[in-house]
Design a protein around this motif. Structure first.
Motif, PDB file in Angstrom:
ATOM      1  N   LEU A   5       0.831  -1.208   0.000  1.00 40.57           N
ATOM      2  CA  LEU A   5       0.000   0.000   0.000  1.00 40.57           C
ATOM      3  C   LEU A   5       0.860   1.251   0.000  1.00 40.57           C
ATOM      4  N   HIS A   6       2.007   1.186   0.690  1.00 36.14           N
ATOM      5  CA  HIS A   6       2.913   2.336   0.684  1.00 36.14           C
ATOM      6  C   HIS A   6       3.568   2.512  -0.678  1.00 36.14           C
ATOM      7  N   ASP A   7       3.948   1.408  -1.321  1.00 37.67           N
ATOM      8  CA  ASP A   7       4.612   1.494  -2.628  1.00 37.67           C
ATOM      9  C   ASP A   7       3.709   2.100  -3.688  1.00 37.67           C
ATOM     10  N   PHE A   8       2.403   1.973  -3.497  1.00 33.21           N
ATOM     11  CA  PHE A   8       1.457   2.533  -4.470  1.00 33.21           C
ATOM     12  C   PHE A   8       0.752   3.773  -3.934  1.00 33.21           C
ATOM     13  N   SER A   9       1.440   4.493  -3.027  1.00 35.65           N
ATOM     14  CA  SER A   9       1.070   5.854  -2.597  1.00 35.65           C
ATOM     15  C   SER A   9      -0.225   5.927  -1.814  1.00 35.65           C
ATOM     16  N   LEU A  10      -0.605   4.868  -1.103  1.00 36.14           N
ATOM     17  CA  LEU A  10      -1.786   4.932  -0.260  1.00 36.14           C
ATOM     18  C   LEU A  10      -1.445   5.148   1.210  1.00 36.14           C
ATOM     19  N   LEU A  11      -0.239   4.774   1.629  1.00 36.54           N
ATOM     20  CA  LEU A  11       0.176   4.919   3.025  1.00 36.54           C
ATOM     21  C   LEU A  11       1.550   5.569   3.080  1.00 36.54           C
ATOM     22  N   THR A  12       1.850   6.178   4.223  1.00 39.49           N
ATOM     23  CA  THR A  12       3.166   6.740   4.486  1.00 39.49           C
ATOM     24  C   THR A  12       3.999   5.724   5.274  1.00 39.49           C
ATOM     25  N   PRO A  13       5.329   5.876   5.325  1.00 43.33           N
ATOM     26  CA  PRO A  13       6.158   4.912   6.080  1.00 43.33           C
ATOM     27  C   PRO A  13       5.766   4.807   7.553  1.00 43.33           C
ATOM     28  N   SER A  14       5.431   5.928   8.201  1.00 39.78           N
ATOM     29  CA  SER A  14       5.049   5.869   9.615  1.00 39.78           C
ATOM     30  C   SER A  14       3.754   5.090   9.806  1.00 39.78           C
ATOM     31  N   GLU A  15       2.826   5.233   8.878  1.00 41.10           N
ATOM     32  CA  GLU A  15       1.574   4.484   8.973  1.00 41.10           C
ATOM     33  C   GLU A  15       1.812   2.991   8.748  1.00 41.10           C
ATOM     34  N   VAL A  16       2.752   2.653   7.861  1.00 42.58           N
ATOM     35  CA  VAL A  16       3.086   1.241   7.637  1.00 42.58           C
ATOM     36  C   VAL A  16       3.662   0.637   8.914  1.00 42.58           C
ATOM     37  N   ARG A  17       4.557   1.342   9.564  1.00 37.26           N
ATOM     38  CA  ARG A  17       5.150   0.821  10.801  1.00 37.26           C
ATOM     39  C   ARG A  17       4.090   0.659  11.893  1.00 37.26           C
ATOM     40  N   LEU A  18       3.164   1.597  11.972  1.00 35.89           N
ATOM     41  CA  LEU A  18       2.111   1.499  12.982  1.00 35.89           C
ATOM     42  C   LEU A  18       1.219   0.288  12.721  1.00 35.89           C
ATOM     43  N   LEU A  19       0.854   0.043  11.466  1.00 35.84           N
ATOM     44  CA  LEU A  19       0.005  -1.097  11.144  1.00 35.84           C
ATOM     45  C   LEU A  19       0.729  -2.417  11.385  1.00 35.84           C
ATOM     46  N   GLN A  20       2.017  -2.462  11.064  1.00 38.77           N
ATOM     47  CA  GLN A  20       2.776  -3.692  11.314  1.00 38.77           C
ATOM     48  C   GLN A  20       2.868  -3.979  12.811  1.00 38.77           C
ATOM     49  N   SER A  21       3.079  -2.931  13.609  1.00 39.27           N
ATOM     50  CA  SER A  21       3.136  -3.122  15.065  1.00 39.27           C
ATOM     51  C   SER A  21       1.771  -3.546  15.607  1.00 39.27           C
ATOM     52  N   ALA A  22       0.691  -2.902  15.110  1.00 41.79           N
ATOM     53  CA  ALA A  22      -0.655  -3.259  15.573  1.00 41.79           C
ATOM     54  C   ALA A  22      -1.026  -4.681  15.175  1.00 41.79           C
ATOM     55  N   GLN A  23      -0.560  -5.129  14.006  1.00 43.73           N
ATOM     56  CA  GLN A  23      -0.856  -6.499  13.580  1.00 43.73           C
ATOM     57  C   GLN A  23      -0.159  -7.513  14.472  1.00 43.73           C
ATOM     58  N   ARG A  24       1.081  -7.211  14.854  1.00 43.50           N
ATOM     59  CA  ARG A  24       1.792  -8.120  15.759  1.00 43.50           C
ATOM     60  C   ARG A  24       1.161  -8.137  17.151  1.00 43.50           C
ATOM     61  N   ALA A  25       0.601  -6.978  17.561  1.00 45.24           N
ATOM     62  CA  ALA A  25      -0.004  -6.884  18.892  1.00 45.24           C
ATOM     63  C   ALA A  25      -1.449  -7.361  18.915  1.00 45.24           C
TER      64      ALA A  25
END
Length: 368
Positions: A288-308
């Protein structure tokens, strides 16, 4: 008279040339945002409680009037003829808020329509309660100002400037370059005034043509040009992924649904590319970030939330955050655009005043 015959009679009554000629058609009014949200909430409650949509809508339409009643009657007629709810809603213009169409259609495609309706109603209710959202759009303001100014300038070019030009020629006086330019411009404006409405008509026809080719969407929403600004659709996508996560469905199926949800070619191609990237084993949030829908900070937040194990909350929160930032930028553009428009009009008036009255001052000095 049965319900279908009553609907057809009402539809023919509204569209009759006699009513349009007599000016009765505007009495039907327009559908406002609060009415759209009210219908969306009724549909959400009916879907959640598994009530009959036809019974609920028939009870609802008895208490409403005007164009709003016509819209609901048309929706009832489509549902009775066997059209699915999402397709019926998409067929009728302005029956629900523009920012709810994508979510409702995606929910219907994935089998999560009750949840999609509930979330769309919640989001639209929040936007209705925001004071700035209820303020008239900047496009209406700018259009009104431009139309009024065009009428005033047209009157000056057609009536005032020819009279002044005749006075100047009778006294055989040399005119300043600014005055000559204004006179030539006014003559061109009077001669080719039809260019401006023709250009507006061409833009409108081009928009219809692009809609027909599925390059633009019919709904008048700020995110209706995803090819130019794909991030405008990120809140809708994230909210649909939130519904998918809450219902326990796999995210891969959600991305497959997204490729079938929209008829817009730009957005559909982007979703297909994201799906292919995920099938290759890449992380969906990175895609989603590579195709301009998310920013890097939002990607990191979603990855952390998915693990949690808190992905649903993160998707919903990020969608709201993106929407707020876009609304803030649009508000900022409007706040700068309004004084810029007033300043431009002031400069135009100043040029006309100086260019037209400077020869009059010279003429009075020569006569004195």
């Amino acid at each position: 008279m049965d319900q279908k015959s009553r609907f057809n009679h009402f539809f023919q009554f509204e569209r009759s040339p006699f009513l349009r000629a007599r000016g009765i058609f505007p009495l039907f009014g327009r559908v406002n945002y609060s009415q759209q949200v009210a219908l969306l909430r009724i549909l959400a409650v009916a879907a959640e409680k598994k009530l009959s949509l036809l019974d609920v809508l028939e009870a609802f339409e008895k208490d409403i009037r005007g164009r709003w009643r016509y819209q609901v009657l048309r929706l009832i007629d489509l549902l009775r003829s066997g059209v699915p709810l999402a397709e019926a809603i998409e067929t009728i213009p302005n029956v629900i808020p523009a920012n709810a169409y994508f979510l409702v259609k995606a929910g219907a495609e994935s089998g999560t329509l009750p949840s999609a309706l509930a979330l769309a109603a919640e989001v639209c209710t929040e936007r209705r309660n925001e004071r700035d959202f209820l303020r008239p759009g900047v496009s209406v303001y700018l259009s009104s100002v431009l139309v009024i100014m065009a009428c005033i300038i047209g009157f000056i070019c057609y009536w005032v400037i020819p009279k002044l030009k005749k006075i100047f020629l009778n006294f055989d006086m040399a005119l300043p370059d600014l005055t000559v330019s204004i006179i030539q411009t006014s003559e061109w404006f009077v001669k080719y005034f039809w260019v401006f409405p023709a250009f507006g008509l061409m833009v409108y026809l081009a928009r219809l043509f692009l809609i027909r080719l599925d390059f633009l969407e019919r709904r008048g929403h700020w995110n209706s040009v995803p090819g130019l600004y794909p991030r405008g659709r990120a809140p809708d996508v994230l909210r649909f992924l939130h519904i998918t996560t809450e219902s326990g469905r796999p995210l891969m199926g959600a991305f497959e649904t997204l490729t079938r949800t929209t008829s817009n070619r730009f957005l559909s191609q982007r979703f297909r590319a994201i799906l292919e990237d995920i099938r290759k084993g890449n992380d969906c949030w990175t895609a989603l970030h590579d195709f301009s829908l998310l920013t890097p900070s939002e990607v990191r937040l979603l990855q952390s939330a998915q693990r949690a194990g808190n992905l649903g909350w993160a998707l919903k929160a990020i969608a709201k955050s993106i929407e707020r930032r876009i609304d803030y930028r649009m508000t900022l553009i409007r706040e700068y655009l309004e004084p810029a428009m007033i300043l431009s009009i002031g400069c135009l008036v100043g040029v006309l005043v100086i260019g037209l009255f400077l020869p009059l001052v010279n003429l009075m000095h020569s006569l004195a």
